[in-house]
Design a protein around this motif. Structure first.
Motif, PDB file in Angstrom:
ATOM      1  N   GLU A   1       3.378 -21.956 -46.565  1.00 16.24           N
ATOM      2  CA  GLU A   1       3.493 -23.077 -45.620  1.00 16.24           C
ATOM      3  C   GLU A   1       3.778 -22.624 -44.191  1.00 16.24           C
ATOM      4  OE1 GLU A   1       5.878 -26.324 -46.786  1.00 16.24           O
ATOM      5  OE2 GLU A   1       4.904 -26.587 -48.727  1.00 16.24           O
ATOM      6  N   PRO A   2       4.756 -21.718 -43.964  1.00 15.30           N
ATOM      7  CA  PRO A   2       4.977 -21.260 -42.580  1.00 15.30           C
ATOM      8  C   PRO A   2       3.759 -20.573 -41.969  1.00 15.30           C
ATOM      9  CG  PRO A   2       6.828 -20.664 -43.983  1.00 15.30           C
ATOM     10  CD  PRO A   2       5.760 -21.168 -44.888  1.00 15.30           C
ATOM     11  N   ILE A   3       2.994 -19.814 -42.786  1.00 14.03           N
ATOM     12  CA  ILE A   3       1.828 -19.108 -42.260  1.00 14.03           C
ATOM     13  C   ILE A   3       0.745 -20.094 -41.839  1.00 14.03           C
ATOM     14  CG2 ILE A   3      -0.088 -17.576 -42.899  1.00 14.03           C
ATOM     15  CD1 ILE A   3       1.911 -16.015 -44.601  1.00 14.03           C
ATOM     16  N   ILE A   4       0.473 -21.101 -42.676  1.00 16.07           N
ATOM     17  CA  ILE A   4      -0.537 -22.101 -42.340  1.00 16.07           C
ATOM     18  C   ILE A   4      -0.132 -22.863 -41.078  1.00 16.07           C
ATOM     19  CG2 ILE A   4      -1.482 -24.333 -43.069  1.00 16.07           C
ATOM     20  CD1 ILE A   4      -2.976 -21.997 -44.169  1.00 16.07           C
ATOM     21  N   ARG A   5       1.158 -23.164 -40.944  1.00 20.46           N
ATOM     22  CA  ARG A   5       1.615 -23.843 -39.725  1.00 20.46           C
ATOM     23  C   ARG A   5       1.406 -22.962 -38.499  1.00 20.46           C
ATOM     24  NH1 ARG A   5       6.043 -25.783 -42.961  1.00 20.46           N
ATOM     25  NH2 ARG A   5       7.354 -24.099 -42.153  1.00 20.46           N
ATOM     26  N   LEU A   6       1.504 -21.637 -38.699  1.00 17.95           N
ATOM     27  CA  LEU A   6       1.373 -20.701 -37.578  1.00 17.95           C
ATOM     28  C   LEU A   6      -0.083 -20.505 -37.162  1.00 17.95           C
ATOM     29  CD1 LEU A   6       2.666 -18.641 -35.643  1.00 17.95           C
ATOM     30  CD2 LEU A   6       2.404 -16.924 -37.459  1.00 17.95           C
ATOM     31  N   ILE A   7      -0.975 -20.202 -38.129  1.00 18.94           N
ATOM     32  CA  ILE A   7      -2.359 -19.878 -37.783  1.00 18.94           C
ATOM     33  C   ILE A   7      -3.307 -21.052 -37.987  1.00 18.94           C
ATOM     34  CG2 ILE A   7      -1.995 -17.469 -38.392  1.00 18.94           C
ATOM     35  CD1 ILE A   7      -3.586 -17.901 -40.914  1.00 18.94           C
ATOM     36  N   GLY A   8      -2.907 -22.045 -38.777  1.00 12.57           N
ATOM     37  CA  GLY A   8      -3.758 -23.202 -39.030  1.00 12.57           C
ATOM     38  C   GLY A   8      -4.900 -22.862 -39.981  1.00 12.57           C
ATOM     39  N   HIS A   9      -5.532 -23.890 -40.521  1.00 13.83           N
ATOM     40  CA  HIS A   9      -6.662 -23.676 -41.426  1.00 13.83           C
ATOM     41  C   HIS A   9      -7.833 -23.037 -40.691  1.00 13.83           C
ATOM     42  CE1 HIS A   9      -5.049 -25.712 -44.971  1.00 13.83           C
ATOM     43  NE2 HIS A   9      -4.519 -26.599 -44.129  1.00 13.83           N
ATOM     44  N   SER A  10      -8.012 -23.373 -39.410  1.00 19.37           N
ATOM     45  CA  SER A  10      -9.091 -22.764 -38.636  1.00 19.37           C
ATOM     46  C   SER A  10      -8.853 -21.273 -38.452  1.00 19.37           C
ATOM     47  CB  SER A  10      -9.205 -23.445 -37.269  1.00 19.37           C
ATOM     48  OG  SER A  10      -9.537 -24.806 -37.410  1.00 19.37           O
ATOM     49  N   GLY A  11      -7.610 -20.898 -38.215  1.00 16.86           N
ATOM     50  CA  GLY A  11      -7.280 -19.480 -38.077  1.00 16.86           C
ATOM     51  C   GLY A  11      -7.545 -18.717 -39.358  1.00 16.86           C
TER      52      GLY A  11
ATOM     53  N   GLY B   1      -6.869 -15.607 -47.478  1.00 17.54           N
ATOM     54  CA  GLY B   1      -7.702 -16.713 -47.915  1.00 17.54           C
ATOM     55  C   GLY B   1      -7.142 -17.448 -49.118  1.00 17.54           C
ATOM     56  N   THR B   2      -6.211 -16.810 -49.838  1.00 21.08           N
ATOM     57  CA  THR B   2      -5.605 -17.443 -51.008  1.00 21.08           C
ATOM     58  C   THR B   2      -4.533 -18.458 -50.614  1.00 21.08           C
ATOM     59  OG1 THR B   2      -6.023 -15.431 -52.292  1.00 21.08           O
ATOM     60  CG2 THR B   2      -4.397 -16.956 -53.191  1.00 21.08           C
ATOM     61  N   ILE B   3      -4.015 -18.350 -49.397  1.00 18.81           N
ATOM     62  CA  ILE B   3      -2.898 -19.203 -48.987  1.00 18.81           C
ATOM     63  C   ILE B   3      -3.232 -20.689 -49.052  1.00 18.81           C
ATOM     64  CG2 ILE B   3      -1.366 -19.792 -47.071  1.00 18.81           C
ATOM     65  CD1 ILE B   3      -1.489 -16.863 -46.217  1.00 18.81           C
ATOM     66  N   PRO B   4      -4.341 -21.154 -48.440  1.00 18.75           N
ATOM     67  CA  PRO B   4      -4.647 -22.584 -48.531  1.00 18.75           C
ATOM     68  C   PRO B   4      -4.882 -23.048 -49.966  1.00 18.75           C
ATOM     69  CG  PRO B   4      -5.909 -21.559 -46.778  1.00 18.75           C
ATOM     70  CD  PRO B   4      -5.311 -20.455 -47.582  1.00 18.75           C
ATOM     71  N   VAL B   5      -5.485 -22.175 -50.794  1.00 19.19           N
ATOM     72  CA  VAL B   5      -5.695 -22.517 -52.198  1.00 19.19           C
ATOM     73  C   VAL B   5      -4.357 -22.726 -52.890  1.00 19.19           C
ATOM     74  CG1 VAL B   5      -6.793 -21.807 -54.357  1.00 19.19           C
ATOM     75  CG2 VAL B   5      -7.787 -21.106 -52.159  1.00 19.19           C
ATOM     76  N   PHE B   6      -3.426 -21.840 -52.616  1.00 21.25           N
ATOM     77  CA  PHE B   6      -2.090 -21.938 -53.214  1.00 21.25           C
ATOM     78  C   PHE B   6      -1.405 -23.238 -52.797  1.00 21.25           C
ATOM     79  CE2 PHE B   6       2.507 -21.206 -52.955  1.00 21.25           C
ATOM     80  CZ  PHE B   6       2.785 -20.853 -54.262  1.00 21.25           C
ATOM     81  N   ILE B   7      -1.503 -23.574 -51.531  1.00 18.50           N
ATOM     82  CA  ILE B   7      -0.885 -24.807 -51.049  1.00 18.50           C
ATOM     83  C   ILE B   7      -1.495 -26.018 -51.744  1.00 18.50           C
ATOM     84  CG2 ILE B   7      -0.648 -26.303 -49.030  1.00 18.50           C
ATOM     85  CD1 ILE B   7      -0.317 -23.828 -47.330  1.00 18.50           C
ATOM     86  N   ALA B   8      -2.823 -25.994 -51.921  1.00 19.54           N
ATOM     87  CA  ALA B   8      -3.507 -27.141 -52.525  1.00 19.54           C
ATOM     88  C   ALA B   8      -3.097 -27.356 -53.970  1.00 19.54           C
ATOM     89  CB  ALA B   8      -5.025 -26.960 -52.428  1.00 19.54           C
ATOM     90  N   VAL B   9      -3.012 -26.268 -54.751  1.00 19.77           N
ATOM     91  CA  VAL B   9      -2.765 -26.423 -56.186  1.00 19.77           C
ATOM     92  C   VAL B   9      -1.287 -26.584 -56.519  1.00 19.77           C
ATOM     93  CG1 VAL B   9      -4.840 -25.129 -56.764  1.00 19.77           C
ATOM     94  CG2 VAL B   9      -2.647 -23.939 -56.633  1.00 19.77           C
ATOM     95  N   THR B  10      -0.417 -26.284 -55.565  1.00 20.53           N
ATOM     96  CA  THR B  10       1.025 -26.408 -55.842  1.00 20.53           C
ATOM     97  C   THR B  10       1.657 -27.535 -55.029  1.00 20.53           C
ATOM     98  OG1 THR B  10       1.564 -24.734 -54.147  1.00 20.53           O
ATOM     99  CG2 THR B  10       1.235 -23.966 -56.420  1.00 20.53           C
ATOM    100  N   ALA B  11       0.819 -28.453 -54.552  1.00 21.25           N
ATOM    101  CA  ALA B  11       1.333 -29.521 -53.690  1.00 21.25           C
ATOM    102  C   ALA B  11       2.395 -30.369 -54.390  1.00 21.25           C
ATOM    103  CB  ALA B  11       0.179 -30.399 -53.219  1.00 21.25           C
ATOM    104  N   GLY B  12       2.279 -30.545 -55.706  1.00 21.47           N
ATOM    105  CA  GLY B  12       3.215 -31.405 -56.412  1.00 21.47           C
ATOM    106  C   GLY B  12       4.387 -30.677 -57.025  1.00 21.47           C
TER     107      GLY B  12
END
Length: 212
Positions: A169-179, A19-30
């Motif tokens: 990033e690779p994990i989110i591409r694999l399972i998606g936010h819905s996953g 569950g931390t993965i999307p949070v990490f992507i959001a805060v480190t986008a820049g």
């Protein structure tokens, strides 16, 4: 082995590395790749320090306030159960914290190191984790060796969270936010069962010993 497995499952669910993965992507986008690695490492180290503090001193603080550990376990179990319900029925952890991270990034007042907030606290070292770590290292139930093993289990879960942040990033591409949301809800069901067991065992101990 049963206690070890229960502790691992409890800590995995409440820390929720996936569950931390999307949070990490959001805060480190820049940030560039180096900045992301540095942020992931700092978040893991800070959250480990916070949780180790509660592991060592949490029960001391509770007893200094003259709060019985059985009572604390009941309260902690109820809070963990409510937390599990939010994972199951409400917005998932990553949805809430990702939205909060995006809002904070737009607000100049909240411009600070994302490794500290929201990654280390409250994403990895949430209040639920702090409560769980105190309950799982009860000085009256577990020896110093048992508590050391629990500390290693906690650190291993944080290590997995660190690795997953590096592979975000690779994990989110694999399972998606819905996953990721589905996994979070399944973890919520497991956490609800663990929390109910914690409350029932504490109540049974109160009835047997008469000690709160």
């Amino acid at each position: 082995m049963n206690n070890l497995l229960e502790h691992f499952v409890t800590l995995w669910v409440v820390i929720d590395p996936i569950g931390t993965i999307p949070v990490f992507i959001a805060v480190t986008a820049g940030l560039d790749a180096t900045g992301r690695r540095r942020t992931a490492l700092l978040a893991a180290v800070i959250s480990a320090a916070v949780l180790l503090f509660f592991l060592v001193f949490g029960q001391v603080l509770i007893e200094a306030l003259d709060i019985g550990l059985n009572s604390f376990q009941v309260a902690g179990g109820i809070i963990l159960f409510l937390f599990a319900l939010t994972m199951i029925f409400g917005e998932s952890k990553q949805e809430v914290e990702q939205r909060q991270a995006e809002e904070d990034r737009e607000d100049a007042y909240h411009q600070q190191n994302p490794a500290i907030f929201p990654l280390a606290v409250p994403s990895l070292a949430s209040p639920g984790v702090m409560l769980a770590i105190v309950i799982l290292t009860d000085n009256h139930r577990y020896s110093i060796a048992d508590q050391g093993i629990t500390a290693l289990v906690m650190l291993s879960v944080l290590l997995v969270a660190f690795v997953l942040m590096l592979l975000a990033e690779p994990i989110i591409r694999l399972i998606g936010h819905s996953g990721a949301a589905i996994i979070s809800r399944v973890m919520g069901m497991i956490l609800a069962s663990v929390a109910a067991n914690s409350v029932l065992s504490a109540l049974l101990e109160i009835f047997k010993t008469g000690q709160l």
